[in-house]
Scaffold this motif. Sequence first.
Motif, PDB file in Angstrom:
ATOM      1  N   THR A 255      -4.058   9.496  -2.435  1.00 36.31           N
ATOM      2  CA  THR A 255      -2.658   9.095  -2.482  1.00 36.31           C
ATOM      3  C   THR A 255      -2.414   8.098  -3.601  1.00 36.31           C
ATOM      4  OG1 THR A 255      -2.372   9.484  -0.108  1.00 36.31           O
ATOM      5  CG2 THR A 255      -0.809   7.998  -1.172  1.00 36.31           C
ATOM      6  N   VAL A 256      -3.280   7.108  -3.716  1.00 37.13           N
ATOM      7  CA  VAL A 256      -3.120   6.078  -4.749  1.00 37.13           C
ATOM      8  C   VAL A 256      -3.380   6.659  -6.138  1.00 37.13           C
ATOM      9  CG1 VAL A 256      -4.007   3.882  -5.612  1.00 37.13           C
ATOM     10  CG2 VAL A 256      -3.705   4.230  -3.142  1.00 37.13           C
ATOM     11  N   VAL A 257      -4.470   7.408  -6.286  1.00 41.32           N
ATOM     12  CA  VAL A 257      -4.851   7.936  -7.601  1.00 41.32           C
ATOM     13  C   VAL A 257      -3.794   8.902  -8.135  1.00 41.32           C
ATOM     14  CG1 VAL A 257      -6.547   9.354  -8.825  1.00 41.32           C
ATOM     15  CG2 VAL A 257      -7.317   7.599  -7.226  1.00 41.32           C
ATOM     16  N   THR A 258      -3.356   9.834  -7.302  1.00 43.11           N
ATOM     17  CA  THR A 258      -2.347  10.790  -7.763  1.00 43.11           C
ATOM     18  C   THR A 258      -1.005  10.117  -8.015  1.00 43.11           C
ATOM     19  OG1 THR A 258      -1.850  11.356  -5.447  1.00 43.11           O
ATOM     20  CG2 THR A 258      -3.439  12.737  -6.614  1.00 43.11           C
ATOM     21  N   GLY A 259      -0.691   9.085  -7.239  1.00 33.77           N
ATOM     22  CA  GLY A 259       0.542   8.343  -7.494  1.00 33.77           C
ATOM     23  C   GLY A 259       0.527   7.676  -8.856  1.00 33.77           C
ATOM     24  N   LEU A 260      -0.593   7.052  -9.214  1.00 31.66           N
ATOM     25  CA  LEU A 260      -0.716   6.445 -10.526  1.00 31.66           C
ATOM     26  C   LEU A 260      -0.669   7.494 -11.642  1.00 31.66           C
ATOM     27  CD1 LEU A 260      -3.496   3.780  -9.805  1.00 31.66           C
ATOM     28  CD2 LEU A 260      -1.032   3.390 -10.048  1.00 31.66           C
TER      29      LEU A 260
END
Length: 286
Positions: A255-260
Amino acid sequence: MTGVPASAGGPSGTRGAAAAGRGDAEGTPGPGAGAVSGGAGGPQDVRGGLDMREENPGHDGPGEQDEHGERDEQDGARPVRGGKIAAAAVNQASLWNVANLLTMLRLLLVPGFVALMLADGGYDPAWRSLAWAAFAVAMITDLFDGHLARTYNLVTDFGKIADPIADKAIMGAALVCLSGLGDLPWWVTVLVLGRELGVTLLRFLVIRYGVIPASRGGKLKTLTQGVAVGMYVLALTGWLATLRFWVMAAAVVLTVVTGLDYVRQAMVLRRQGIAERRTALEETRA
């Protein structure tokens, strides 16, 4: 019909004129696409004069009986409305297609899922199993409705709006219920929902420059989230409870990686769009 009088060659002449102005499937005008001479009616735009058989291929030619035993009207008897109006009518008629019905089913499953999830205090394994079944159906239909819409050209304005709403509604309802029952930390729920809303807002902000495509990482994130939340909905114990913790941890990381990554794509897209507009403006001035 095309609006070309029978004196211009009869039915065969009408079909030839319509075919000459149709062009390819992408809307590129074909040879002679400027105008079709309409006799007494003067020049007529090709889009407004396309034979109705182009949009209703099951219909027979002029003057011939269709499958219901009725006869079509002769050429010129009734003008055909413009292509945009006809397209709008087609879209309106296709509202109740299978892809949209699956999306509506997901929307209806949201309140049912919440009721099952919170039944009998929210900790009864039987009710949690039923809630998991509703959640699983919603996730499975999410995989199929978009594929059906793209494969069979069932994309509608309703589907474009309702599909992402249904996706976020069922996932958000599950996360909020789990956090409310104390099964999942609230910071996980806030992080996941905040990321989803942030990416949606980001897409709207840069849509003037282009569309951010869905990445493989984003699809993997969605799948991992669905599996993790589904495992938390079930009343699991032992090593399965430990396993779901690590699956949820993987979902949070994705979730965090793809959001960035979406933020990076948005910045690149905006930069490229501004540069292209500046170049086009300079060429216009020159």
